[in-house]
Design a protein around this motif. Sequence first.
Motif, short mmCIF file in Angstrom:
data_model
loop_
_atom_site.label_atom_id
_atom_site.label_comp_id
_atom_site.label_asym_id
_atom_site.label_seq_id
_atom_site.Cartn_x
_atom_site.Cartn_y
_atom_site.Cartn_z
N PRO A 79 0.77 -1.16 -0.03
CA PRO A 79 0.00 0.24 0.00
C PRO A 79 0.91 1.23 -0.06
O PRO A 79 1.71 1.33 0.60
N LEU A 80 0.56 2.46 -0.87
CA LEU A 80 0.96 3.47 -0.91
C LEU A 80 0.53 4.56 0.04
O LEU A 80 -0.51 4.59 0.05
N ILE A 139 0.56 -6.52 6.34
CA ILE A 139 0.58 -4.84 6.27
C ILE A 139 -0.79 -4.16 6.49
O ILE A 139 -1.02 -3.30 7.29
N CYS A 140 -1.77 -4.84 5.71
CA CYS A 140 -2.96 -4.19 5.63
C CYS A 140 -4.05 -5.28 5.95
O CYS A 140 -4.72 -5.65 4.96
N PRO A 141 -4.08 -5.96 7.16
CA PRO A 141 -5.06 -7.15 7.63
C PRO A 141 -6.43 -6.55 7.72
O PRO A 141 -7.64 -7.53 7.67
N SER A 149 0.25 -0.79 12.90
CA SER A 149 -0.31 -2.05 12.99
C SER A 149 -1.52 -2.17 14.00
O SER A 149 -1.84 -1.18 15.00
N GLN A 150 -1.92 -3.51 14.07
CA GLN A 150 -3.37 -3.63 15.02
C GLN A 150 -2.69 -3.21 16.61
O GLN A 150 -3.51 -3.02 17.34
N ASN A 151 -1.45 -3.71 16.91
CA ASN A 151 -0.96 -3.34 18.24
C ASN A 151 -0.30 -2.15 18.29
O ASN A 151 0.21 -1.75 19.58
#
Length: 185
Positions: A79-80, A139-141, A149-151
């Motif tokens: 992803p940019l 990277i993009c879940p 990130s999620q954390n």
Amino acid sequence: MISKLKKGDSVALISDFSSFLNSDNPELVGFDQSEDEILIDGNPSSISLRNYEFINGINKLAKRLDSMGISLIVQHMTPLTRGLPEVVECVSLFNWFGKSCTFQLKSEHLKARQDFDASLRELDKNNSNLFVFDPIDKICPDIYCSYLSQNGTVLYRDKAHFSDDASAMLSDEFLQFLRKHRTSI
């Protein structure tokens, strides 16, 4: 440099590949996306011509490496974040106000890269020594891609490069990928 490689080695090609995005969304356009800025044989190039030239070049490289018993790993487009607020600004707003650091729908990114994806998949299918590593789900879940990130780990150090923490987050998965495909030659 190729002459120094030996049977069983792997070559990794890692880039953001922004000049291959095909989108009308200005937030998905890479900084080198202008038709006038990328030249092939001295002439301005279209996305389809760049894709064609890239695929031909990678195909030739894969065949040459295959004849030497060497694998070629290509990291897929990530992803940019270009044209978006600075990473530091977003992270500051997140830390102070809990504001989201999302910057793009994952589906928009996948749509913008679909032609390039099809080309990479074709290369992968036609070259037994070429393997595509795609970190998009790590990277993009979620539905939206984010600077974090999620954390809460910062994923980008600027608008084009992963942070050290994001690289470390991907390193185990990438090493497993390398090990898996290095033995299949």
